[in-house]
Scaffold this motif. Structure first.
Motif, PDB file in Angstrom:
ATOM      1  N   PHE A 120     -24.891   5.352 -27.108  1.00  0.00           N
ATOM      2  CA  PHE A 120     -25.986   5.053 -28.028  1.00  0.00           C
ATOM      3  C   PHE A 120     -25.469   4.301 -29.255  1.00  0.00           C
ATOM      4  CE2 PHE A 120     -28.887   6.312 -31.507  1.00  0.00           C
ATOM      5  CZ  PHE A 120     -30.102   5.959 -30.963  1.00  0.00           C
ATOM      6  N   MET A 121     -24.325   4.742 -29.794  1.00  0.00           N
ATOM      7  CA  MET A 121     -23.744   4.089 -30.974  1.00  0.00           C
ATOM      8  C   MET A 121     -23.249   2.682 -30.649  1.00  0.00           C
ATOM      9  SD  MET A 121     -21.653   7.297 -32.626  1.00  0.00           S
ATOM     10  CE  MET A 121     -21.073   6.350 -34.032  1.00  0.00           C
ATOM     11  N   LYS A 122     -22.772   2.499 -29.441  1.00  0.00           N
ATOM     12  CA  LYS A 122     -22.309   1.167 -29.053  1.00  0.00           C
ATOM     13  C   LYS A 122     -23.447   0.157 -29.113  1.00  0.00           C
ATOM     14  CE  LYS A 122     -20.084  -1.323 -25.249  1.00  0.00           C
ATOM     15  NZ  LYS A 122     -19.525  -1.211 -23.871  1.00  0.00           N
ATOM     16  N   ASN A 123     -24.618   0.565 -28.639  1.00  0.00           N
ATOM     17  CA  ASN A 123     -25.778  -0.322 -28.698  1.00  0.00           C
ATOM     18  C   ASN A 123     -26.217  -0.560 -30.136  1.00  0.00           C
ATOM     19  OD1 ASN A 123     -25.871  -0.497 -25.879  1.00  0.00           O
ATOM     20  ND2 ASN A 123     -27.206   1.296 -25.710  1.00  0.00           N
ATOM     21  N   LEU A 124     -26.131   0.475 -30.958  1.00  0.00           N
ATOM     22  CA  LEU A 124     -26.504   0.318 -32.360  1.00  0.00           C
ATOM     23  C   LEU A 124     -25.548  -0.622 -33.089  1.00  0.00           C
ATOM     24  CD1 LEU A 124     -27.384   3.992 -33.397  1.00  0.00           C
ATOM     25  CD2 LEU A 124     -28.979   2.095 -33.104  1.00  0.00           C
ATOM     26  N   SER A 125     -24.260  -0.476 -32.832  1.00  0.00           N
ATOM     27  CA  SER A 125     -23.265  -1.295 -33.539  1.00  0.00           C
ATOM     28  C   SER A 125     -23.359  -2.760 -33.160  1.00  0.00           C
ATOM     29  CB  SER A 125     -21.856  -0.776 -33.246  1.00  0.00           C
ATOM     30  OG  SER A 125     -21.542  -0.929 -31.875  1.00  0.00           O
ATOM     31  N   MET A 126     -23.979  -3.044 -32.004  1.00  0.00           N
ATOM     32  CA  MET A 126     -24.128  -4.428 -31.563  1.00  0.00           C
ATOM     33  C   MET A 126     -25.416  -5.068 -32.073  1.00  0.00           C
ATOM     34  SD  MET A 126     -22.833  -3.912 -27.613  1.00  0.00           S
ATOM     35  CE  MET A 126     -23.205  -5.599 -27.165  1.00  0.00           C
ATOM     36  N   SER A 127     -26.283  -4.257 -32.724  1.00  0.00           N
ATOM     37  CA  SER A 127     -27.547  -4.800 -33.221  1.00  0.00           C
ATOM     38  C   SER A 127     -27.302  -5.650 -34.456  1.00  0.00           C
ATOM     39  CB  SER A 127     -28.518  -3.670 -33.556  1.00  0.00           C
ATOM     40  OG  SER A 127     -28.035  -2.903 -34.636  1.00  0.00           O
ATOM     41  N   SER A 128     -28.289  -6.449 -34.818  1.00  0.00           N
ATOM     42  CA  SER A 128     -28.134  -7.382 -35.940  1.00  0.00           C
ATOM     43  C   SER A 128     -28.019  -6.659 -37.280  1.00  0.00           C
ATOM     44  CB  SER A 128     -29.320  -8.360 -35.976  1.00  0.00           C
ATOM     45  OG  SER A 128     -30.554  -7.631 -36.058  1.00  0.00           O
TER      46      SER A 128
ATOM     47  N   ASN B 146     -27.178  -3.395 -37.720  1.00  0.00           N
ATOM     48  CA  ASN B 146     -26.010  -2.523 -37.675  1.00  0.00           C
ATOM     49  C   ASN B 146     -26.087  -1.399 -38.705  1.00  0.00           C
ATOM     50  OD1 ASN B 146     -23.544  -1.558 -36.865  1.00  0.00           O
ATOM     51  ND2 ASN B 146     -22.358  -3.006 -38.091  1.00  0.00           N
ATOM     52  N   LYS B 147     -27.282  -0.907 -38.964  1.00  0.00           N
ATOM     53  CA  LYS B 147     -27.474   0.162 -39.929  1.00  0.00           C
ATOM     54  C   LYS B 147     -28.018   1.375 -39.197  1.00  0.00           C
ATOM     55  CE  LYS B 147     -28.902   0.569 -44.755  1.00  0.00           C
ATOM     56  NZ  LYS B 147     -29.703  -0.056 -45.844  1.00  0.00           N
TER      57      LYS B 147
ATOM     58  N   TYR C 265     -20.686   2.111 -46.225  1.00  0.00           N
ATOM     59  CA  TYR C 265     -21.852   2.569 -46.987  1.00  0.00           C
ATOM     60  C   TYR C 265     -22.390   1.437 -47.847  1.00  0.00           C
ATOM     61  CZ  TYR C 265     -24.301   4.785 -50.914  1.00  0.00           C
ATOM     62  OH  TYR C 265     -25.219   5.109 -51.886  1.00  0.00           O
ATOM     63  N   GLU C 266     -23.710   1.301 -47.846  1.00  0.00           N
ATOM     64  CA  GLU C 266     -24.382   0.369 -48.747  1.00  0.00           C
ATOM     65  C   GLU C 266     -25.237   1.165 -49.721  1.00  0.00           C
ATOM     66  OE1 GLU C 266     -26.627  -2.525 -46.701  1.00  0.00           O
ATOM     67  OE2 GLU C 266     -24.879  -3.585 -45.905  1.00  0.00           O
ATOM     68  N   PRO C 267     -25.005   1.031 -51.024  1.00  0.00           N
ATOM     69  CA  PRO C 267     -25.757   1.835 -52.001  1.00  0.00           C
ATOM     70  C   PRO C 267     -27.258   1.615 -51.868  1.00  0.00           C
ATOM     71  CG  PRO C 267     -23.915   0.721 -53.054  1.00  0.00           C
ATOM     72  CD  PRO C 267     -24.025   0.147 -51.676  1.00  0.00           C
TER      73      PRO C 267
ATOM     74  N   GLN D  33     -23.257   2.041 -41.979  1.00  0.00           N
ATOM     75  CA  GLN D  33     -22.990   0.957 -41.041  1.00  0.00           C
ATOM     76  C   GLN D  33     -21.820   1.337 -40.151  1.00  0.00           C
ATOM     77  OE1 GLN D  33     -22.621  -2.659 -43.457  1.00  0.00           O
ATOM     78  NE2 GLN D  33     -24.625  -3.277 -42.701  1.00  0.00           N
ATOM     79  N   LEU D  34     -21.903   0.965 -38.889  1.00  0.00           N
ATOM     80  CA  LEU D  34     -20.876   1.291 -37.915  1.00  0.00           C
ATOM     81  C   LEU D  34     -20.037   0.061 -37.593  1.00  0.00           C
ATOM     82  CD1 LEU D  34     -23.048   3.336 -35.376  1.00  0.00           C
ATOM     83  CD2 LEU D  34     -21.602   4.255 -37.199  1.00  0.00           C
TER      84      LEU D  34
END
Length: 539
Positions: free
Chosen positions: A168-176, A178-179, A507-509, A531-532
């Motif tokens: 699941f995280m692999k698919n998320l990390s490949m998204s535009s 990435n949050k 991390y993004e504030p 972000q991953l």
């Protein structure tokens, strides 16, 4: 006798004034309970007492209790408050907490949580809220289910649930974008584990087409009505009978899942090493009239671990990831520790117990973000607090605000900062355990089982001939090292090891991240986002 409209108006107005005056006098008297006993209280609302902001859903109960806690003078051992017109006592001193919750447990054996409706076998007649003496019998029976050996048997089932999360995280990390919202991530992961080790099924929570178990578990906690019911169960249990059908509305799904699993397992005789196996053993034992393991009493044990486990453990994982993303230097330290202990090895419980910094990260996370930020007890008889002379009358509830206590500058320097390696102090052991409750009615996963310690005494006493007291101390340490992994903490540790071995968290504030949501549990209303970034060599 004919009355004019004017006469009727005068009579009605007079009656209204009399009613308002009587209510005012009644309310003022009821709300003077603590002042008549010399106990300080914050300003009170004539109707809501001190809990109006929670009852009207303006603030979560944890924040209201924090404000009440901070209203007291720094050295006050307690402060009084009211929910409507009922007096409550909020404790502020560690010694007083230990006195009431540990030393004088016989006076305060019961939680106020759900205490008004012990007839609800599924929801409120389980280990979470059952009263003495039935609680002690049930606790002794269930403690065996989470012994060190049983956790080791369940450990491969926990490990299995890591791969769907990584996919699941692999698919998320490949998204535009990435949050990633880590509370949802950890919630799905913990749901898979609870479903596997407690209900004996594969929940597939990361498959949006087959995640019914996950969605139904969300219905237990989320939504306006569920928030209101949770507040009521914890703070106004007298109202529970009015909402009985609403409380039970989501039980049919889990009842079917549970009994399908139980019946299938019993028919096949297959042993999986999970909680279902344990419940079948209880079911087939000779039953004690004090609490019979049959029907909904069996389902209640799985349901209580579902309720206590999913939110608490998912919160701990999510806030730990969030804080590590905000502190990359601490994230790097933890990653190095993980690599030092498990690089090239199979992950085991014994290896996890050696990771001291991992322990510190989770303990500090629970200090700052306790999943359930309150502990309560209720007096079974009048009780004199010797240190102050205060009489706590029968049926008066006492509370601990965990987040306020664990962020009190009196006990901690820089109390709002995430500092895993806090100096060892007399308060450290206290706050380490406070997130799991306090005293005998703390989390069942603490596993401080005298019978197990006694078994080690027999094993080690013969070859060493050590004084009896020394044996008990030594064996307690050995026992805690090998068996003391609470189920929730064990799940959280495996999650952090799995994620950090494969991903870097950035991390993004955001100004919204720390905003509270109106619920008994600790939530971030707008989510906990990180972000991953895939590591070059995942473990």
């Amino acid at each position: 006798m004919n009355l004019s409209i004017v006469d009727i108006f005068i009579y009605c107005s007079t009656a209204l004034v009399i009613c308002i005056s009587l209510f005012y006098a009644y309310a003022k008297y009821k709300l003077s309970y603590w002042s008549r006993r010399g106990v300080k209280t914050p300003p009170t609302h004539l109707i809501f007492g001190n809990f109006g902001d929670s009852l009207t859903l303006k603030k979560p109960p944890s924040e209201v209790l924090r404000e009440i806690y901070n209203y007291a003078d720094p050295d006050d051992p307690y402060i009084g408050f009211y929910i409507f017109h009922k007096p409550m006592l909020l404790l502020r001193n560690h010694d007083v907490m230990k006195q009431i919750f540990i030393k004088d447990f016989d006076v305060f054996p019961n939680r106020r949580f759900g205490s008004a409706n012990q007839r609800d076998a599924l929801g409120l007649d389980s280990i979470l809220s059952i009263q003495q003496p039935r609680w002690k019998y049930l606790r002794n029976k269930l403690t065996v289910a989470l012994s060190g050996q049983r956790l080791k048997n369940m450990f491969p089932l926990i490990i299995e649930c890591g791969q769907p999360m990584l996919n699941f995280m692999k698919n998320l990390s490949m998204s535009s974008s990435n949050k990633t919202e880590v509370k949802e991530l950890s919630g799905r992961y913990v749901t898979d584990i609870i479903a596997s080790v407690i209900f004996g099924i594969n929940a597939t929570s990361f498959d949006e087409k087959k995640d019914a178990f996950w969605k139904n578990s969300l219905n237990i906690f989320y939504g306006f009505m569920r928030s209101m019911i949770m507040i009521m169960i914890f703070f106004i249990p007298e109202w529970i009978p009015l909402f009985g059908p609403t409380i039970k509305i989501y039980t049919n799904y889990f009842r079917k899942i549970f009994w399908d699993s139980m019946n299938s397992r019993e028919k096949s005789g297959y042993k999986r090493g999970d909680f279902i196996d344990f419940l079948l053993t209880l079911k087939n034992e000779e039953q004690d009239p004090i609490y019979k393991f049959e029907g909904d009493h069996l389902l209640a044990q799985s349901a209580s671990l579902l309720i206590a486990g999913i939110e608490a453990t998912a919160d701990a994982i999510a806030f730990a990831l969030y804080n590590l993303a905000r502190h990359p230097e601490l994230q790097a330290t933890l990653y190095d520790e993980i690599q030092t202990h498990i690089s090239g090895k199979e992950l085991t419980m014994d290896l996890i117990t050696e990771m001291s910094f991992l322990d510190s990260v989770l303990i500090e996370t629970l200090r700052l973000h306790p999943p359930l930020p309150i502990v309560d007890r209720i007096a079974t008889r009048n009780y004199k607090l010797l240190s102050t002379g205060l009489i706590i009358e029968k049926d008066i509830p006492v509370y601990i605000s965990i987040n306020a206590t664990n962020q009190d500058p009196k006990y901690f320097s820089n109390p709002h900062d995430f500092i895993p390696l806090r100096a060892e102090t007399g308060n450290k052991k206290f706050y380490e355990s406070l997130a799991f409750g306090l005293g005998q009615r703390s989390c069942i996963g603490k596993l401080q089982n005298f019978i197990t310690r006694k078994r080690y005494v027999v094993i080690f006493s013969f070859p060493f001939y050590i004084h009896k007291c020394q044996i008990d101390i030594i064996c307690t340490i050995i026992y805690l090292k090998f068996s003391g992994q609470r189920l929730g903490l064990l799940i959280a540790k495996v999650a952090l090891i799995t994620i950090l071995s494969n991903y870097i968290l950035d991390y993004e504030p955001s100004k919204k991240d720390d905003k509270g949501i109106i619920h008994v549990f600790t939530y971030a209303a707008d989510g906990l986002y990180v972000q991953l970034k895939k590591r070059e060599k995942g473990a």
